[in-house]
Design a protein around this motif. Structure first.
Motif, short mmCIF file in Angstrom:
data_model
loop_
_atom_site.label_atom_id
_atom_site.label_comp_id
_atom_site.label_asym_id
_atom_site.label_seq_id
_atom_site.Cartn_x
_atom_site.Cartn_y
_atom_site.Cartn_z
N ALA A 61 0.85 -1.19 0.00
CA ALA A 61 0.00 0.00 0.00
C ALA A 61 0.88 1.23 0.00
CB ALA A 61 -0.92 0.01 1.22
N THR B 264 -5.97 -0.73 4.96
CA THR B 264 -6.15 0.70 4.77
C THR B 264 -4.91 1.43 5.25
OG1 THR B 264 -8.54 0.51 5.12
CG2 THR B 264 -7.58 2.71 5.26
N GLY C 62 -2.96 3.81 -2.79
CA GLY C 62 -2.98 2.68 -3.71
C GLY C 62 -2.70 1.39 -2.98
N TYR C 63 -3.22 0.28 -3.50
CA TYR C 63 -3.09 -1.01 -2.85
C TYR C 63 -2.83 -2.09 -3.88
CZ TYR C 63 -5.44 1.49 0.91
OH TYR C 63 -5.78 2.42 1.88
N THR C 64 -2.11 -3.11 -3.47
CA THR C 64 -2.02 -4.28 -4.33
C THR C 64 -3.36 -5.02 -4.28
OG1 THR C 64 -0.61 -6.16 -4.88
CG2 THR C 64 -1.16 -5.87 -2.55
N ASP C 65 -3.68 -5.72 -5.34
CA ASP C 65 -5.01 -6.32 -5.46
C ASP C 65 -5.35 -7.26 -4.31
OD1 ASP C 65 -5.06 -6.63 -9.12
OD2 ASP C 65 -5.51 -4.95 -7.78
N LYS D 156 -6.79 -5.23 -1.26
CA LYS D 156 -7.86 -4.23 -1.44
C LYS D 156 -9.11 -4.66 -0.67
CE LYS D 156 -6.48 -2.30 -5.89
NZ LYS D 156 -6.76 -2.21 -7.34
N GLY D 157 -9.68 -3.73 0.06
CA GLY D 157 -10.86 -4.01 0.86
C GLY D 157 -10.54 -4.55 2.23
#
Length: 128
Positions: free
Chosen positions: A49, A69, A59-62, A65-66
């Motif tokens: 992140a 944070t 931004g986050y790596t896939d 995500k979710g």
């Protein structure tokens, strides 16, 4: 000299949550881009992140995500990584990194080569 110190790692169960902290010292302003990377045993360092200097973009790596944070408390010169719903595959040493430039900028960076300063890392182990 800029110094980064990570904390907050530990041994947790799958599904648990943690908050990792990255405390910076050694410079007047703290609003530079910061990223979290992780490195699992036998693997390379992986982007997790990032947050821009202005804190307006993240931004986050896939794979996170979710669940993860990234946030910043400028008054405390600290960037956090809130990690939820942890999985065994999240087990790694987590490192934070920051740049020497781009104060209050709007870009974030996902490559290790973009960063000038690194912390020593904090271990996160997720038991199944």
């Amino acid at each position: 000299q800029v110094r980064l110190v990570e904390s907050g790692g530990g041994l947790v169960q799958a599904g648990d949550s943690l908050t990792l902290s990255c405390a910076a010292s050694g410079r007047t302003h703290s609003n530079y881009p910061v990223a979290w990377f992780r490195q699992a045993p036998g693997k390379g360092r992986e982007f997790v992140a990032a947050i821009s200097g202005s804190s307006t973009r993240t931004g986050y790596t896939d794979s996170v995500k979710g669940r993860f944070t990234i946030s910043r408390d400028s008054a405390k010169n600290t960037v956090y990584l809130h990690v939820n719903s942890l999985k065994p595959e999240d087990t790694a040493v987590y490192f934070c990194a920051t740049k020497e430039t781009d104060l209050f900028g709007t870009n974030y960076y996902t490559e290790t080569i973009a960063y000038d300063y690194w912390g020593q890392g904090t271990q996160v182990t997720v038991a199944s």
